[in-house]
Design a protein around this motif. Structure first.
Motif, PDB file in Angstrom:
ATOM      1  N   CYS A  62       0.847  -1.214   0.000  1.00 21.29           N
ATOM      2  CA  CYS A  62       0.000   0.000   0.000  1.00 21.29           C
ATOM      3  C   CYS A  62       0.872   1.251   0.000  1.00 21.29           C
ATOM      4  O   CYS A  62       0.595   2.234  -0.694  1.00 21.29           O
ATOM      5  CB  CYS A  62      -0.910   0.037   1.232  1.00 21.29           C
ATOM      6  N   PHE A  63       1.949   1.209   0.789  1.00 20.45           N
ATOM      7  CA  PHE A  63       2.851   2.362   0.881  1.00 20.45           C
ATOM      8  C   PHE A  63       3.510   2.623  -0.480  1.00 20.45           C
ATOM      9  O   PHE A  63       3.564   3.768  -0.953  1.00 20.45           O
ATOM     10  CB  PHE A  63       3.903   2.082   1.953  1.00 20.45           C
ATOM     11  N   TYR A  64       3.961   1.545  -1.130  1.00 21.01           N
ATOM     12  CA  TYR A  64       4.589   1.682  -2.452  1.00 21.01           C
ATOM     13  C   TYR A  64       3.590   2.262  -3.454  1.00 21.01           C
ATOM     14  O   TYR A  64       3.891   3.185  -4.220  1.00 21.01           O
ATOM     15  CB  TYR A  64       5.096   0.310  -2.908  1.00 21.01           C
ATOM     16  N   MET A  65       2.357   1.728  -3.434  1.00 19.46           N
ATOM     17  CA  MET A  65       1.347   2.194  -4.380  1.00 19.46           C
ATOM     18  C   MET A  65       1.010   3.667  -4.126  1.00 19.46           C
ATOM     19  O   MET A  65       0.858   4.448  -5.075  1.00 19.46           O
ATOM     20  CB  MET A  65       0.066   1.357  -4.246  1.00 19.46           C
ATOM     21  N   ALA A  66       0.879   4.039  -2.826  1.00 21.56           N
ATOM     22  CA  ALA A  66       0.455   5.405  -2.501  1.00 21.56           C
ATOM     23  C   ALA A  66       1.544   6.433  -2.793  1.00 21.56           C
ATOM     24  O   ALA A  66       1.242   7.554  -3.194  1.00 21.56           O
ATOM     25  CB  ALA A  66       0.042   5.483  -1.027  1.00 21.56           C
ATOM     26  N   THR A  67       2.822   6.050  -2.598  1.00 20.49           N
ATOM     27  CA  THR A  67       3.876   7.064  -2.715  1.00 20.49           C
ATOM     28  C   THR A  67       4.584   7.048  -4.067  1.00 20.49           C
ATOM     29  O   THR A  67       5.121   8.065  -4.492  1.00 20.49           O
ATOM     30  CB  THR A  67       4.943   6.883  -1.611  1.00 20.49           C
ATOM     31  N   LEU A  68       4.626   5.891  -4.749  1.00 20.10           N
ATOM     32  CA  LEU A  68       5.377   5.833  -6.013  1.00 20.10           C
ATOM     33  C   LEU A  68       4.478   5.534  -7.216  1.00 20.10           C
ATOM     34  O   LEU A  68       4.398   6.322  -8.155  1.00 20.10           O
ATOM     35  CB  LEU A  68       6.488   4.772  -5.913  1.00 20.10           C
ATOM     36  N   TYR A  69       3.804   4.369  -7.164  1.00 19.62           N
ATOM     37  CA  TYR A  69       3.101   3.938  -8.367  1.00 19.62           C
ATOM     38  C   TYR A  69       1.951   4.872  -8.748  1.00 19.62           C
ATOM     39  O   TYR A  69       1.862   5.315  -9.907  1.00 19.62           O
ATOM     40  CB  TYR A  69       2.581   2.502  -8.210  1.00 19.62           C
ATOM     41  N   MET A  70       1.059   5.188  -7.773  1.00 21.22           N
ATOM     42  CA  MET A  70      -0.124   5.982  -8.129  1.00 21.22           C
ATOM     43  C   MET A  70       0.235   7.397  -8.594  1.00 21.22           C
ATOM     44  O   MET A  70      -0.351   7.883  -9.570  1.00 21.22           O
ATOM     45  CB  MET A  70      -1.135   6.028  -6.966  1.00 21.22           C
ATOM     46  N   PRO A  71       1.203   8.093  -7.935  1.00 22.95           N
ATOM     47  CA  PRO A  71       1.593   9.416  -8.474  1.00 22.95           C
ATOM     48  C   PRO A  71       2.092   9.313  -9.919  1.00 22.95           C
ATOM     49  O   PRO A  71       1.756  10.137 -10.769  1.00 22.95           O
ATOM     50  CB  PRO A  71       2.715   9.871  -7.534  1.00 22.95           C
ATOM     51  N   TRP A  72       2.885   8.250 -10.187  1.00 25.99           N
ATOM     52  CA  TRP A  72       3.376   8.066 -11.559  1.00 25.99           C
ATOM     53  C   TRP A  72       2.198   7.783 -12.506  1.00 25.99           C
ATOM     54  O   TRP A  72       2.078   8.382 -13.577  1.00 25.99           O
ATOM     55  CB  TRP A  72       4.376   6.899 -11.588  1.00 25.99           C
ATOM     56  N   ASP A  73       1.327   6.897 -12.067  1.00 23.67           N
ATOM     57  CA  ASP A  73       0.184   6.489 -12.876  1.00 23.67           C
ATOM     58  C   ASP A  73      -0.685   7.698 -13.232  1.00 23.67           C
ATOM     59  O   ASP A  73      -1.109   7.876 -14.374  1.00 23.67           O
ATOM     60  CB  ASP A  73      -0.643   5.478 -12.057  1.00 23.67           C
ATOM     61  N   PHE A  74      -0.924   8.531 -12.210  1.00 21.97           N
ATOM     62  CA  PHE A  74      -1.847   9.655 -12.396  1.00 21.97           C
ATOM     63  C   PHE A  74      -1.211  10.799 -13.193  1.00 21.97           C
ATOM     64  O   PHE A  74      -1.817  11.338 -14.114  1.00 21.97           O
ATOM     65  CB  PHE A  74      -2.324  10.161 -11.025  1.00 21.97           C
TER      66      PHE A  74
END
Ligand SMILES: NC(=O)c1ccc[n+]([C@@H]2O[C@H](COP(=O)([O-])OP(=O)(O)OC[C@H]3O[C@@H](n4cnc5c(N)ncnc54)[C@H](OP(=O)(O)O)[C@@H]3O)[C@@H](O)[C@H]2O)c1
Length: 401
Positions: free
Chosen positions: A23-35
């Motif tokens: 969840c931490f990885y998704m919230a701080t790295l993946y989702m910002p990149w994705d969005f």
């Protein structure tokens, strides 16, 4: 560091730690990149097993982002609200895998691949349900944790008075100190009648070293367990318009007295092998504040001293915490000469700190204040100071600008 990490990870099973890290990885790295960075034509999001592409995917990404951020925070703190929706969300992912297999692959292959994909999220849903008792665990009372007596400085008003009430509610006897002893006596009376605890009133001016010594003397025969290092005040206005005597008094009350008192009392707590100290810092200490220059400096002082002592005292049985409130209902603004604004109830701020004690070095009250403090770490210093100036000026009376 290793023992701290060990304590943090020991609060949940390994698979939940892995889920929290994800969840931490998704919230701080993946989702910002994705969005922010992923091109629209390559964007895809799955909801309940159905794929959204392009703008539909982009529009729903903030919701996925919020879910992962809430997941990282909720698992980290093991909040009581976490397990019902996390279990439900994992169950929804499991169901979505089956739907996805049927809709996009079809036939026996679709069913089989959907069911295979559903196994892990279904296990996670069941796992969270089975471990729900670990979330939102209520702590023991302050008296059970540390002992009978607490000292509260600045107990005649605001946050200090609420600390005394909360500690008495949890069975602790209180030494109440400030300058206005009529207020302290009224509060002592209230605590004795309402909670049946013992009290001692010690009137002392912490601006004077004689006042600090008088307080230390008055505690000699008490087996002190908890020290709420809270007395303090602010002084609003442009530096060259301020009274140097009052500025000096602020350093004495906000910095010198807390350190001298801690110097006398922490060795006693350490010798007992059990105790706690909470220092009232402020989010004002998270950045320089023009027109509140010295106050913010005294509060960063309190923050650094407290957080450093937290590390020094680890493993001794003595818990240290810096409480960093934002605007809070009390007499603070009148004393500081600021324009009044609505604040958080002092009782909320106190409860938050008692719950955080023993878990972390410092705690900021309220998500908005937390966001402000985090923002302060990220923006360039010059921008930060100029933004802070604009904000503080709105609370500074005209004649002090
Ligand atoms: N309220 C906020 O918005 C806010 C936000 C962040 C941090 N804080 C911090 O929280 C702490 C408590 O503030 P508060 O909001 O509860 O303010 P408050 O209502 O004004 O209470 C301040 C307390 O400090 C005592 N005090 C002040 N000068 C003293 C002195 N020379 N000797 C002994 N005691 C003295 C006052 O007692 P007497 O006047 O009777 O001596 C009073 O009990 C402070 O450290 C403040 O910096 C407050």
């Amino acid at each position: 560091m290793r023992s701290w990490l060990h304590d943090c990870l020991a609060r949940r099973p390994w698979w939940m730690n892995a889920l929290m890290a994800f969840c931490f990885y998704m919230a701080t790295l993946y989702m910002p990149w994705d969005f922010f960075l992923k091109p629209i034509d390559r964007d895809a999001e799955a909801w309940f097993g159905f794929l959204l592409r392009g703008w539909g995917a982009k529009a729903t990404e903030p919701l996925h982002w919020a879910i992962y951020a809430a997941g990282a925070y909720g698992f980290w703190r093991m909040r009581g609200w976490m397990w019902p929706w996390a279990a439900l969300y994992a169950a929804q992912v499991a169901l979505g895998m089956v739907v996805w297999g049927i809709v996009y692959k079809g036939g026996a292959v679709g069913w089989l691949s959907g069911l295979a994909g559903a196994v892990v999220p279904a296990m996670v849903a069941v796992g969270i349900w089975n471990t729900r008792a670990r979330f939102g665990v209520k702590r023991a009372t302050m008296r059970q944790r540390y002992g009978e007596w607490a000292l509260v400085t600045g107990a005649s008003a605001g946050i200090g008075a609420e600390f005394a009430r909360a500690l008495a509610r949890e069975g602790m006897s209180c030494v109440l100190t400030a300058r206005r002893d009529d207020r302290l006596r009224l509060l002592a009376d209230e605590l004795e009648k309402q909670y049946g605890v013992a009290t001692r009133v010690v009137a002392a001016d912490l601006e004077q070293s004689a006042g600090v010594e008088h307080l230390v003397e008055a505690l000699r025969d008490i087996d002190l367990a908890v020290f709420i290092n809270n007395a303090g005040f602010g002084y609003s206005g442009r530096f060259d318009k301020q009274d140097p005597k009052r500025l000096r008094a602020m350093i004495e009350v906000n910095c010198v007295a807390p350190v001298v008192l801690a110097g006398h009392l922490l060795p006693r707590l350490r010798q007992r092998g059990c105790g706690a100290m909470i220092i009232s810092g402020s989010i004002a200490g998270r950045q320089p504040l023009p027109y509140h220059a010295l106050y913010s400096a005294t509060k960063v002082f309190d923050l650094h001293v407290g957080e450093a002592l937290w590390a020094e005292m680890r493993g001794t049985g003595v818990d240290i915490l810096v409480l960093e409130p934002g605007p809070t209902e009390s007499e603070f603004r009148d004393v500081a000469g600021e324009i009044r604004e609505v604040g958080e109830p002092a009782a909320n701020v106190v409860q938050l700190s008692l719950d955080a004690l023993g878990r972390q070095p410092s705690v900021i009250s309220g998500w908005f204040n937390w966001a402000r403090a985090t923002f302060a770490r990220l923006v360039p210093r010059t921008v930060l100071i100029l933004m802070a100036e604009k904000f503080v000026l709105q609370q500074t009376p005209e004649e002090m600008r």
